[in-house]
Scaffold this active site. Structure first.
Site, PDB file in Angstrom:
ATOM      1  N   GLN A  26       0.808  -1.221   0.000  1.00  0.00           N
ATOM      2  CA  GLN A  26       0.000   0.000   0.000  1.00  0.00           C
ATOM      3  C   GLN A  26       0.842   1.272   0.000  1.00  0.00           C
ATOM      4  OE1 GLN A  26      -2.675  -1.790   3.261  1.00  0.00           O
ATOM      5  NE2 GLN A  26      -4.080  -0.476   2.149  1.00  0.00           N
ATOM      6  N   ARG A  83       4.069  -0.047  12.916  1.00  0.00           N
ATOM      7  CA  ARG A  83       3.686  -1.327  12.323  1.00  0.00           C
ATOM      8  C   ARG A  83       3.767  -1.216  10.801  1.00  0.00           C
ATOM      9  NH1 ARG A  83      -1.910  -4.036  10.965  1.00  0.00           N
ATOM     10  NH2 ARG A  83      -1.070  -6.044  10.341  1.00  0.00           N
ATOM     11  N   HIS A 127       1.029  -9.296   4.516  1.00  0.00           N
ATOM     12  CA  HIS A 127      -0.117  -8.383   4.392  1.00  0.00           C
ATOM     13  C   HIS A 127      -0.587  -8.432   2.935  1.00  0.00           C
ATOM     14  CE1 HIS A 127      -2.142  -4.813   6.522  1.00  0.00           C
ATOM     15  NE2 HIS A 127      -2.767  -4.937   5.369  1.00  0.00           N
ATOM     16  N   ASN A 171      -1.681 -10.929   8.384  1.00  0.00           N
ATOM     17  CA  ASN A 171      -2.706  -9.911   8.595  1.00  0.00           C
ATOM     18  C   ASN A 171      -4.029 -10.366   7.990  1.00  0.00           C
ATOM     19  OD1 ASN A 171      -3.530  -7.029   9.231  1.00  0.00           O
ATOM     20  ND2 ASN A 171      -4.063  -7.165   7.052  1.00  0.00           N
ATOM     21  N   GLU A 172      -5.034 -10.533   8.852  1.00  0.00           N
ATOM     22  CA  GLU A 172      -6.409 -10.767   8.426  1.00  0.00           C
ATOM     23  C   GLU A 172      -6.576 -11.971   7.487  1.00  0.00           C
ATOM     24  OE1 GLU A 172      -7.828  -7.043   6.850  1.00  0.00           O
ATOM     25  OE2 GLU A 172      -7.970  -6.161   8.818  1.00  0.00           O
ATOM     26  N   ASN A 313      -7.772  -6.166  14.429  1.00  0.00           N
ATOM     27  CA  ASN A 313      -8.113  -5.013  13.589  1.00  0.00           C
ATOM     28  C   ASN A 313      -9.604  -4.774  13.742  1.00  0.00           C
ATOM     29  OD1 ASN A 313      -5.478  -5.078  12.748  1.00  0.00           O
ATOM     30  ND2 ASN A 313      -5.922  -5.720  10.646  1.00  0.00           N
ATOM     31  N   TYR A 315     -12.753  -2.031  13.084  1.00  0.00           N
ATOM     32  CA  TYR A 315     -13.151  -0.819  12.373  1.00  0.00           C
ATOM     33  C   TYR A 315     -14.579  -0.385  12.652  1.00  0.00           C
ATOM     34  CZ  TYR A 315      -8.930  -0.784   9.497  1.00  0.00           C
ATOM     35  OH  TYR A 315      -7.619  -0.715   9.074  1.00  0.00           O
ATOM     36  N   GLU A 381      -4.910  -2.473  14.087  1.00  0.00           N
ATOM     37  CA  GLU A 381      -5.495  -1.478  13.173  1.00  0.00           C
ATOM     38  C   GLU A 381      -6.815  -0.981  13.730  1.00  0.00           C
ATOM     39  OE1 GLU A 381      -6.074  -2.667   9.051  1.00  0.00           O
ATOM     40  OE2 GLU A 381      -4.110  -3.628   9.017  1.00  0.00           O
ATOM     41  N   TRP A 423      -4.696   3.006  11.890  1.00  0.00           N
ATOM     42  CA  TRP A 423      -4.615   2.764  10.454  1.00  0.00           C
ATOM     43  C   TRP A 423      -5.207   3.977   9.757  1.00  0.00           C
ATOM     44  CZ3 TRP A 423      -2.203  -0.759   7.456  1.00  0.00           C
ATOM     45  CH2 TRP A 423      -2.420  -0.599   6.076  1.00  0.00           C
ATOM     46  N   GLU A 430      -5.478   1.962  -1.345  1.00  0.00           N
ATOM     47  CA  GLU A 430      -6.503   1.240  -0.581  1.00  0.00           C
ATOM     48  C   GLU A 430      -7.080   0.099  -1.445  1.00  0.00           C
ATOM     49  OE1 GLU A 430      -7.349   0.880   2.428  1.00  0.00           O
ATOM     50  OE2 GLU A 430      -9.304  -0.049   2.197  1.00  0.00           O
ATOM     51  N   TRP A 431      -6.203  -0.805  -1.882  1.00  0.00           N
ATOM     52  CA  TRP A 431      -6.594  -2.035  -2.577  1.00  0.00           C
ATOM     53  C   TRP A 431      -7.592  -1.741  -3.710  1.00  0.00           C
ATOM     54  CZ3 TRP A 431      -2.806  -4.929  -1.101  1.00  0.00           C
ATOM     55  CH2 TRP A 431      -2.347  -4.875   0.206  1.00  0.00           C
TER      56      TRP A 431
HETATM   57  C1  PNW Z   1      -7.854  -3.686   6.571  1.00  0.00           C
HETATM   58  N1  PNW Z   1     -14.111  -5.294   6.901  1.00  0.00           N
HETATM   59  O1  PNW Z   1      -8.728  -4.578   5.939  1.00  0.00           O
HETATM   60  C2  PNW Z   1      -6.492  -3.937   5.963  1.00  0.00           C
HETATM   61  O2  PNW Z   1      -5.648  -4.642   6.844  1.00  0.00           O
HETATM   62  C3  PNW Z   1      -5.798  -2.724   5.431  1.00  0.00           C
HETATM   63  O3  PNW Z   1      -4.758  -3.090   4.549  1.00  0.00           O
HETATM   64  C4  PNW Z   1      -6.791  -1.800   4.792  1.00  0.00           C
HETATM   65  O4  PNW Z   1      -6.190  -0.716   4.156  1.00  0.00           O
HETATM   66  C5  PNW Z   1      -7.732  -1.345   5.888  1.00  0.00           C
HETATM   67  O5  PNW Z   1      -8.380  -2.424   6.501  1.00  0.00           O
HETATM   68  C6  PNW Z   1      -8.821  -0.401   5.405  1.00  0.00           C
HETATM   69  O6  PNW Z   1      -9.711  -1.063   4.547  1.00  0.00           O
HETATM   70  C7  PNW Z   1     -10.065  -4.682   6.247  1.00  0.00           C
HETATM   71  O7  PNW Z   1     -14.746  -6.013   6.128  1.00  0.00           O
HETATM   72  C8  PNW Z   1     -10.792  -5.559   5.470  1.00  0.00           C
HETATM   73  O8  PNW Z   1     -14.681  -4.702   7.813  1.00  0.00           O
HETATM   74  C9  PNW Z   1     -12.121  -5.761   5.686  1.00  0.00           C
HETATM   75  C10 PNW Z   1     -12.748  -5.086   6.696  1.00  0.00           C
HETATM   76  C11 PNW Z   1     -12.040  -4.218   7.496  1.00  0.00           C
HETATM   77  C12 PNW Z   1     -10.699  -4.012   7.262  1.00  0.00           C
END
Ligand code: PNW
Length: 484
Positions: A26, A83, A127, A171-172, A313, A315, A381, A423, A430-431
């Site tokens: 990223q 990180r 990652h 990661n995830e 992580n 969110y 995150e 984060w 952002e992917w």
């Molecule tokens: C993370 N969800 O992924 C990643 O680790 C980061 O690389 C990315 O930039 C960041 O979130 C922001 O998107 C996620 O479904 C993937 O809630 C999915 C989710 C949350 C975070």
């Protein structure tokens, strides 16, 4: 309806780790520099239609060349940890075999610059940027990946382990398994939502465990660090007080977090409710054996207890009800028999999936404590997106204020949270959303080749929290009118 809870004015434990986070693909750019091999995102994004703005990570924030700017930004935040992740294909262009020394040297320079600034590295091995040569052999669907990942981990521990005391293996895994090999909305874009998803998940768990056991037996005794895994868990709230909604919310938490946490931190098996749902549906659909693999006794021993901390992580959150899905659908999502929604009162963000639900932070932390043996938790995150990237990012200040305050409340509840990473350090690739969704607490000026980093209001707010190691009533933004 969500109403702000009053802030708790108190401090974090004295040795609490404050961090900002990024990942290699990223931010680094340098996609073909100095012998780096191609990874699955390099290849996947050659098809411009898979990324919202048709962009790629070829240059990104150019941290391969501009890492000193990143270290300067980190210094101004006052973080104790940074990180970041290592690009597998930069150090092993084919994933296994020949080492690319300039790639190794890049991470040595970065780590040396961090150390000189008194910032400790917290390093993720994987990652999402699998070397393409390994994908060509099946990637995470090939069970040999545990051997490949162990070889890569050994190189990293050997080269960097004297300076890195916190390792995150993967990661995830949820995102890798479901979005990479299930729905296929991430690289490598394979489609097998009810089959590949679980096979990839199984191999991710085994690969993680092999990398952990390698560290435990051969490196930890001398290097004295910790290794663990990071899981993405969002909060599923029951939409109403029906028992079926409460069960649906718990089931969703188990399918998302328990899938990986129960084998690693729990009883060494997939969650009972997942076992039951997927086995039943598999049988009805004519799959024998079940689409959800089973750990052998030997694998269970390898996996159970294979993490020194729980990387989280977090969110956002959603509302959940029970909804029996059509039996003809072969999909991890349908397997859960749930339906989710968002409360219209929740503030949104620049990402459709991300609503501001700070209460979910505290609830998720307590959920982990209660089900997985009260582990040390590092929030690896937590962050907020907008589409602007402007410096006066008042919504992001709000997000961090209330989410971090809920971390503090969870600590007061007795949850063992030992660190927190925002984060992201800066706006980046952002992917599948390219550069349209910005998570940075620093803005990156993508309009000029210098790609300068500038603190946003959220970055300055975060720096103040770190300086005070917690919340006080006289911090700008905690009392109105907003002080910045
Ligand atoms: C993370 N969800 O992924 C990643 O680790 C980061 O690389 C990315 O930039 C960041 O979130 C922001 O998107 C996620 O479904 C993937 O809630 C999915 C989710 C949350 C975070």
């Amino acid at each position: 309806i969500y109403v702000d809870e009053p802030l708790l004015y108190d401090t974090f434990p004295t040795d609490f780790m404050w961090a900002a986070a990024t990942s290699a693909h990223q931010i680094e750019g340098g996609w073909d520099a100095d012998g780096k091999g191609l990874n699955i995102w390099d290849v996947y994004t050659t098809n411009a239609s898979v990324v919202l703005d048709g962009s790629t990570g070829q240059t990104a924030c150019n941290s391969y060349y501009f890492y000193e700017k990143d270290v300067d930004a980190l210094k101004s935040l006052g973080v104790s940890h940074y990180r970041f992740s290592i690009s597998w294909a930069r150090v092993l262009p084919n994933g296994i075999g020949q080492v690319n020394q300039p790639g190794v040297d890049y991470y040595k320079r970065l780590i040396a610059a961090l150390k000189a600034a008194n910032i400790e590295p917290m390093v993720t091995l994987y990652h999402w940027d699998l070397p393409q040569s390994l994908e060509d052999m099946g990637g995470w669907l090939n069970s040999s990946i545990a051997d490949w990942f162990e070889e890569y981990a050994r190189l990293c521990y050997t080269e960097f382990g004297n300076d890195v005391k916190i390792w995150i293996t993967i990661n995830e895994p949820w995102v890798v398994a479901y979005q990479g090999y299930g729905s296929g909305i991430n690289a490598p874009g394979r489609y097998g939502p009810g089959t590949f998803t679980y096979q990839a998940g199984h191999n991710l768990i085994l690969a993680h465990a092999r990398a952990y056991r390698l560290y435990e037996s051969e490196f930890k005794p001398t290097q004295q660090g910790k290794a663990g895994i990071t899981l993405n868990i969002n909060w599923y709230d029951p939409k109403d007080d029906q028992v079926s909604s409460q069960e649906a919310a718990e089931r969703a938490m188990q399918f998302l977090g328990g899938w990986f946490a129960n084998p690693i931190f729990g009883n060494g098996e997939y969650p009972a409710v997942m076992r039951q749902k997927v086995d039943e549906k598999s049988a009805a659909q004519g799959y024998n054996p079940s689409r959800l693999p089973v750990f052998t006794a030997e694998q269970k021993l390898l996996v159970q207890g294979s993490s020194d901390f729980f990387g989280l992580n977090y969110y956002t959150g959603s509302l959940t009800i029970n909804k029996i899905q059509d039996i003809s659908i072969v999909d991890y999502s349908a397997d859960q028999d749930i339906e989710t929604s968002y409360d219209p009162s929740w503030y949104g963000s620049g990402s459709s999936w991300l609503k501001i639900t700070p209460f979910g932070m505290r609830n998720t932390l307590k959920w982990i404590r209660d089900r997985f043996n009260d582990p040390d938790i590092i929030i690896t995150e937590n962050g907020f997106s907008d589409n602007a990237g402007n410096l006066d990012d008042l919504m992001r200040v709000y997000y961090y204020k209330h989410n971090i305050n809920n971390v503090l409340k969870a600590i007061k509840d007795g949850v063992k949270v030992i660190g927190y990473a925002a984060w992201s350090l800066m706006d980046n690739f952002e992917w599948g959303s390219g550069y349209t969704q910005k998570f940075g607490i620093f803005n990156v000026d993508f309009a000029t080749a210098d790609l300068n980093r500038t603190a946003k209001a959220s970055g300055r707010y975060y720096a103040q929290l770190i300086r005070d190691n917690g919340f006080t009533a006289d911090q700008p933004c905690n009392n109105y009118p907003i002080g910045y």
